[in-house]
Design an enzyme around this catalytic site. Structure first.
Site, mmCIF file in Angstrom:
data_model
loop_
_atom_site.group_PDB
_atom_site.id
_atom_site.type_symbol
_atom_site.label_atom_id
_atom_site.label_comp_id
_atom_site.label_asym_id
_atom_site.label_seq_id
_atom_site.Cartn_x
_atom_site.Cartn_y
_atom_site.Cartn_z
ATOM 1 N N GLY A 199 0.868 -1.282 -0.108
ATOM 2 C CA GLY A 199 -0.060 -0.048 -0.054
ATOM 3 C C GLY A 199 0.950 1.400 -0.043
ATOM 4 O O GLY A 199 0.261 2.412 0.469
ATOM 5 N N SER A 252 1.749 3.517 -2.243
ATOM 6 C CA SER A 252 1.650 4.485 -2.789
ATOM 7 C C SER A 252 0.414 5.280 -2.224
ATOM 8 O O SER A 252 0.126 6.488 -2.679
ATOM 9 C CB SER A 252 1.266 4.136 -4.368
ATOM 10 O OG SER A 252 0.158 3.492 -4.156
ATOM 11 N N ARG A 281 -0.037 -1.283 -6.171
ATOM 12 C CA ARG A 281 -0.545 -1.493 -7.641
ATOM 13 C C ARG A 281 0.131 -0.156 -8.628
ATOM 14 O O ARG A 281 0.231 -0.541 -9.848
ATOM 15 C CB ARG A 281 -1.974 -1.581 -7.996
ATOM 16 C CG ARG A 281 -2.344 -2.903 -7.573
ATOM 17 C CD ARG A 281 -3.899 -3.063 -7.732
ATOM 18 N NE ARG A 281 -4.843 -2.275 -6.962
ATOM 19 C CZ ARG A 281 -5.526 -2.768 -5.986
ATOM 20 N NH1 ARG A 281 -5.935 -3.949 -6.022
ATOM 21 N NH2 ARG A 281 -6.127 -1.774 -5.120
ATOM 22 N N HIS A 289 -2.447 4.134 17.066
ATOM 23 C CA HIS A 289 -1.703 5.037 16.790
ATOM 24 C C HIS A 289 -1.463 6.094 18.039
ATOM 25 O O HIS A 289 -0.625 6.549 18.508
ATOM 26 C CB HIS A 289 -1.662 5.915 15.686
ATOM 27 C CG HIS A 289 -2.666 6.848 15.439
ATOM 28 N ND1 HIS A 289 -3.810 6.588 14.916
ATOM 29 C CD2 HIS A 289 -2.536 8.291 15.686
ATOM 30 C CE1 HIS A 289 -4.559 7.789 14.861
ATOM 31 N NE2 HIS A 289 -3.591 8.719 15.272
ATOM 32 N N HIS A 322 -9.458 4.012 19.904
ATOM 33 C CA HIS A 322 -8.774 5.038 20.961
ATOM 34 C C HIS A 322 -9.637 5.540 21.988
ATOM 35 O O HIS A 322 -8.854 5.568 23.093
ATOM 36 C CB HIS A 322 -8.690 6.400 19.867
ATOM 37 C CG HIS A 322 -8.073 6.265 18.416
ATOM 38 N ND1 HIS A 322 -6.931 5.348 18.218
ATOM 39 C CD2 HIS A 322 -8.288 6.998 17.433
ATOM 40 C CE1 HIS A 322 -6.650 5.695 16.913
ATOM 41 N NE2 HIS A 322 -7.415 6.476 16.445
HETATM 42 C C1 BG6 Z 1 -7.674 7.719 13.055
HETATM 43 C C2 BG6 Z 1 -9.045 7.941 12.629
HETATM 44 O O1 BG6 Z 1 -7.268 6.627 13.365
HETATM 45 O O2 BG6 Z 1 -7.399 8.898 13.965
HETATM 46 C C3 BG6 Z 1 -9.369 9.308 11.769
HETATM 47 O O3 BG6 Z 1 -9.254 7.012 11.532
HETATM 48 C C4 BG6 Z 1 -8.729 10.538 12.706
HETATM 49 O O4 BG6 Z 1 -10.642 9.449 11.416
HETATM 50 C C5 BG6 Z 1 -7.328 10.101 13.048
HETATM 51 O O5 BG6 Z 1 -9.041 11.677 11.883
HETATM 52 C C6 BG6 Z 1 -6.939 11.133 14.157
HETATM 53 O O6 BG6 Z 1 -6.062 11.053 14.503
HETATM 54 P P1 BG6 Z 1 -4.894 12.232 15.188
HETATM 55 O O7 BG6 Z 1 -3.581 11.649 15.481
HETATM 56 O O8 BG6 Z 1 -4.765 13.247 14.103
HETATM 57 O O9 BG6 Z 1 -5.639 12.585 16.340
#
Ligand code: BG6
Length: 520
Positions: free
Chosen positions: A34, A36, A68, A206, A268
């Site tokens: 993925g 690109s 791709r 993340h 999150h």
């Molecule tokens: C992602 C979501 O996990 O987190 C997005 O899929 C969201 O919709 C993003 O915009 C927000 O991340 P951050 O780090 O900018 O708060």
């Protein structure tokens, strides 16, 4: 070191500071299926460059993109360099040049056997050239519904294999959302386990890589004074807000399938709730920390039929403040009932949190970007200062963990206003990462990539954790999906783009005599 903030002076012991171990990556190749796409150039390449530029990656390292889109190494390098320059104000030219020389690309589809064999050949050549010892990280930067298929194809092409020992290591990083509901999450877990063992699977959230999120455990468990009041005797309620000013942007295809609950609550938001609410882990290691989070998730009271009606609000942004509504966004169905906002109340059925509501809200196109957790303490039970306070009840202590863009911790407390009269007012004691540490702190993806290289799994999800969080959300999803179009249209509450969500979200908390904190 003193903060520039004028409210509090904070002293960081320079020795304590200096003794922090600088974590370094381990020699390896990084393959990005993925490559690109948006994630690669917005997050992965800039993070890898930053780690490399800071000397946190060894020289024995390469990046190999696969997707791709037809392009060669050179075209990929131009895009990679461009993405680094866009995301970093000050690049170190010599380091950038060396980094870019380590970026390569192979074009091909995920079921294209010849292209996959070419990818494998290229990966082997690069492993020999850069002396990576066969260590490999695959970072899936594809849409989540392709994870299973790509893992299978990479495995059949001989790029991935189950390894019990980690010598050399082969690890795969998967973005969230991991599945779309409990059934698909379980199916994905068992599919991946055909090709990899659990200790090779790194499920990313993340948010867990953010400094401010990692600070929650330190704040709670490396200080003596907070833990004794961290319970239902002292805490009135907890609020978690995840507000974004952006809309769905170019992600309508994904968002129409997932919506806000799947996009951020299942991951999150529940992770933040777990960090705030979990018990003290036996140690700072992956099993202990993740084990306590799992216990917390198991203690959350399930949403039952009545609970959903009273405790969950779904919203969608409509046009307002010169911004288009969700249904007018490109790629969105004109009668879409996908939620871009939710607010909910949940309880944690254990001794510590008995009767303490957790209010959680998240949404796109809200007034401003603001993610924070507020621990709202109970009001003082005595009335010693009532007269001085002219009969008004005094506001309680509130502890706010700013996740972003404000990063830090604020405590509000009552203080005497100088003067001959006894006047009280709530003041704030603030700690702000930028004021104190200046410069840039580690980015979430840098932390997670480095941890994966080092085999540190604390910040990654377990199979059980992922499944439990889907399990919790499942009744809400089921109820929602069982509604007909007409019912959904009436249940989804519209709010103006640029506002703080629908009024029903305010009513959810106000009917309990409380208010959302930080509205402006
Ligand atoms: C992602 C979501 O996990 O987190 C997005 O899929 C969201 O919709 C993003 O915009 C927000 O991340 P951050 O780090 O900018 O708060």
């Amino acid at each position: 070191m003193e903060s520039k903030g004028d409210k509090v002076q904070v002293h960081v012991n320079p020795q304590g500071h200096a003794s922090c171990e600088i974590q370094k990556g381990v020699r390896c190749g990084v393959i990005i299926p993925g490559a690109s796409g948006d994630l690669t150039f917005r997050k992965l390449i800039p993070s890898l460059y930053n780690l490399y530029a800071a000397g946190r990656l060894p020289e024995e390292f390469f990046v190999l993109g696969y997707a791709r889109t037809k392009m060669d190494d050179n075209a990929f390098r131009i895009m990679a360099e461009d993405s680094v320059r866009k995301s970093e104000k000050a690049v170190i030219e010599t380091r950038l040049k060396d980094f870019i020389q380590r970026c390569f690309y192979v074009p091909g589809g995920y079921e294209d056997k010849a292209a996959l064999l070419n990818l494998k050949k290229r990966a082997n050549e690069l492993a020999a050239k850069f002396n990576t010892g066969g260590n490999l990280i695959v970072h899936m930067a594809t849409p989540p519904d392709l994870f299973g298929k790509i893992t299978k194809c990479l495995s059949e092409a001989g790029l991935l294999m189950k390894t019990a020992d980690e010598n050399p290591f082969i690890r795969v990083m998967y973005e969230k959302p991991f599945g779309r509901d409990i059934q698909s999450a379980k199916a994905l877990n068992s599919e991946l386990l055909n090709y990899l063992s659990e200790n090779q699977i790194y499920r990313i959230d993340h948010y867990l890589g953010k400094e401010t999120v990692q600070n929650i455990l330190v704040f709670r468990f490396a200080n003596m004074i907070f833990e004794p009041v961290w319970n239902s005797e002292y805490v009135d309620h907890i609020q978690i807000t995840f507000a974004e000013d952006i809309g769905v942007e170019h992600r309508a295809g994904y968002y129409e399938k997932y919506g806000a609950l799947r996009d951020v609550f299942q991951n999150h938001m529940l992770q933040l709730a777990a960090l705030i609410g979990m018990e003290h882990p036996a140690g700072f290691d992956a099993d202990s920390v993740r084990g306590e989070k799992i216990k917390f998730l198991k203690s959350i009271a399930p949403f039952d039929e009545g609970g959903i009606k009273d405790n969950v609000v779904m919203g969608q942004y409509a046009a307002g403040n010169n911004m288009t509504g969700y249904r007018q966004e490109q790629g969105v169905s004109p009668d879409s009932c996908v939620e871009t906002f939710f607010a909910l109340k949940m309880f944690v059925d254990n001794k510590r949190w008995q009767g303490v509501p957790f209010y959680i809200r998240a949404g796109k196109r809200l007034k401003r970007k603001a993610s924070h957790i507020a621990v709202v303490f109970k009001k003082i039970p005595t009335c010693m200062f009532c007269k001085e306070h002219q009969g008004n009840t005094m506001s309680p202590n509130i502890l706010i963990f700013g996740i972003q863009p404000e990063q830090g911790v604020n405590l509000t407390f009552q203080a005497k206003i100088p003067g001959s009269k006894m006047c009280l007012a709530p003041l704030e004691m603030k700690f702000n990462y930028n004021d104190l540490f200046g410069g840039r702190t580690s980015d979430d993806y840098e932390t997670l990539i480095l941890d994966c290289m080092r085999g540190d799994r604390i910040l990654f999800w377990t199979k059980e954790g992922v499944e439990l969080s889907w399990q919790l959300l499942q009744p809400v999803l089921q109820k929602w999906e069982a509604c007909g179009m007409g019912e959904k249209q009436s249940l989804i509450k519209m709010y103006q783009a640029g506002a703080w969500g629908p009024k029903e979200a305010d009513m959810l908390i106000e009917k309990d005599g409380r208010k959302w904190i930080i509205k402006e």
